[in-house]
Design a protein around this motif. Structure first.
Motif, PDB file in Angstrom:
ATOM      1  N   TYR A 116      11.296   7.608   4.730  1.00 38.56           N
ATOM      2  CA  TYR A 116       9.831   7.978   4.281  1.00 38.56           C
ATOM      3  C   TYR A 116       9.044   8.450   5.629  1.00 38.56           C
ATOM      4  N   TYR A 117       8.374   9.425   5.481  1.00 41.08           N
ATOM      5  CA  TYR A 117       7.602   9.996   6.432  1.00 41.08           C
ATOM      6  C   TYR A 117       6.347  10.080   5.993  1.00 41.08           C
ATOM      7  N   ARG A 118       5.318   9.806   6.839  1.00 46.54           N
ATOM      8  CA  ARG A 118       3.881  10.097   6.608  1.00 46.54           C
ATOM      9  C   ARG A 118       3.336  10.335   7.939  1.00 46.54           C
ATOM     10  N   ILE A 119       2.049  10.976   7.628  1.00 43.30           N
ATOM     11  CA  ILE A 119       1.220  11.388   8.749  1.00 43.30           C
ATOM     12  C   ILE A 119      -0.224  11.442   8.211  1.00 43.30           C
ATOM     13  N   ASN A 150      10.886  15.555  -1.221  1.00 42.31           N
ATOM     14  CA  ASN A 150       9.574  15.451  -2.136  1.00 42.31           C
ATOM     15  C   ASN A 150       8.565  15.069  -1.285  1.00 42.31           C
ATOM     16  N   PHE A 151       7.456  15.680  -1.457  1.00 42.83           N
ATOM     17  CA  PHE A 151       6.247  15.412  -0.747  1.00 42.83           C
ATOM     18  C   PHE A 151       4.892  15.581  -1.284  1.00 42.83           C
ATOM     19  N   PHE A 321       8.170   8.208  -5.020  1.00 41.86           N
ATOM     20  CA  PHE A 321       9.282   7.489  -4.357  1.00 41.86           C
ATOM     21  C   PHE A 321       8.396   6.514  -3.312  1.00 41.86           C
ATOM     22  N   TRP A 322       7.181   6.919  -2.940  1.00 42.61           N
ATOM     23  CA  TRP A 322       6.598   5.983  -2.180  1.00 42.61           C
ATOM     24  C   TRP A 322       6.044   4.596  -2.528  1.00 42.61           C
ATOM     25  N   LYS A 323       6.339   4.532  -3.860  1.00 43.91           N
ATOM     26  CA  LYS A 323       5.889   3.225  -4.585  1.00 43.91           C
ATOM     27  C   LYS A 323       7.194   2.230  -4.438  1.00 43.91           C
TER      28      LYS A 323
END
Length: 347
Positions: A116-119, A150-151, A321-323
């Motif tokens: 999981y990637y975030r910026i 996905n993003f 997916f982030w949940k």
């Protein structure tokens, strides 16, 4: 002239006997051991071996009767100065054999890390863009490829300011630890139970290597923190690894990676309201949370390469997916509030 020669001889003899030269070598390879730290009985650093494993110890108030040899790669050693001769070779025993631990048969398998990637970016604590994504990093012998599955993209709704914050960092081929020893001294702090990352030129402490004290399973996972500061920017990096033994840690053990940059700039360098005056604080944070590790065949690898999105101008996702992530740190409540109130998702 005779007196002059005598004085020269005495002076030269004093210089010769005022220092002692030692050379460190590996007991297995018999090769020189560079960058070995030497401490006195007061735990003061009195020298470091050079690239050919040699160290020159001056006989002054710092040189005590005993010296202590320390390195993250070798077992500790104690030396009594009066019992060694000048130009002696000191053999050091490696702590572990690294090669047996990290060899992988890349001909048959590819390593795949799902992450999981975030910026997110902010100016003076106001969020201006946010991206999170589901990414697969495919690791093969000489490279690491990434595929974004996905993003989502969020940013300010402004026609005057073009923001394209979306990108996904590539993982490095090696862990941060594997590159540290060539640039820094790694010195163990017995009292704190950490290894300090110390600059070779200025003896400044840039960071630490330590166990993950917050791990709920009481497992001594490795955490590496390092900071680099200049006049206009402060950059901090963190890597966490699922491995109890520091010297056996490799990139496939990575569980978390982050980099934070905080910099101060004047308004003329950024596209903001011209009525604002003074400097602005720019904050940029990137995080990668490893969710799973698997090995895939060459055929599966080829199929995986066909997936992913090329269009990075708008959001693309097939599930939230982030949940439902197993391992990741929730967003700061202030950031999450701004994400829902200030930013607009690109559709």
């Amino acid at each position: 002239m005779k007196k002059l020669r005598t004085l020269y001889f005495i002076f030269f003899s004093i210089i010769i006997h005022s220092q002692i030269t030692l050379q460190f070598k590996d007991t297995i390879s018999n090769k020189p051991s560079p960058y070995i730290m030497v401490f006195n009985e007061n735990k003061e650093i009195i020298g470091t071996s050079n690239v050919i494993g040699e160290i020159y110890l001056e006989k002054n108030n710092k040189l005590t009767d005993k010296i202590f040899i320390e390195s993250i790669f070798y077992e500790k050693k104690e030396i009594v100065i009066n019992k060694v001769e000048d130009n002696s070779i000191i053999l050091l025993k490696p702590k572990v054999n690294l090669l047996d631990e990290v060899e992988i048969d890349y001909k048959k398998k590819y390593i795949v890390l799902t992450a999981y990637y975030r910026i997110y970016n902010s100016r003076d604590d106001v969020l201006v863009s946010f991206v999170d994504a589901e990414v697969k990093y495919i690791i093969k012998k000489n490279s690491i490829q990434k595929k974004v599955l996905n993003f989502r993209i969020f940013d300010v709704a402004s026609k005057d300011e073009k923001i394209n914050p979306y990108w996904v960092d590539k993982l490095k081929k090696t862990s941060l630890f594997e590159t540290l020893n060539s640039k820094f001294h790694l010195i163990k702090d017995e009292e704190k139970g950490v290894i300090n990352i110390v600059g070779k030129k200025n003896n400044k402490v840039y960071g630490t290597i330590k166990p993950d004290f917050n791990n709920i399973n009481n497992k001594s996972n490795i955490v590496i923190d390092i900071t680099n500061e200049t006049d206009k920017i402060i950059g901090t990096a963190r890597e966490e690894y699922n491995n109890e033994e520091l010297l056996k840690t490799t990139i496939k053990d990575l569980k978390y990676w982050s980099r934070i940059n905080i910099r101060t700039v004047t308004p003329k360098y950024i596209k903001i309201d011209s009525t604002l005056k003074g400097t602005k604080k720019m904050f940029n944070k990137r995080e990668i949370f490893i969710q799973s590790l698997e090995y895939v065949s060459k055929e599966e690898y080829k199929k995986l390469k066909k997936k992913g999105y090329k269009d990075t101008s708008v959001s693309h996702y097939t599930k939230e997916f982030w949940k439902n992530l197993e391992i990741f740190t929730p967003l700061d409540p202030l950031i999450e509030k701004q994400l829902n109130e200030i930013l607009v998702e690109r559709k």
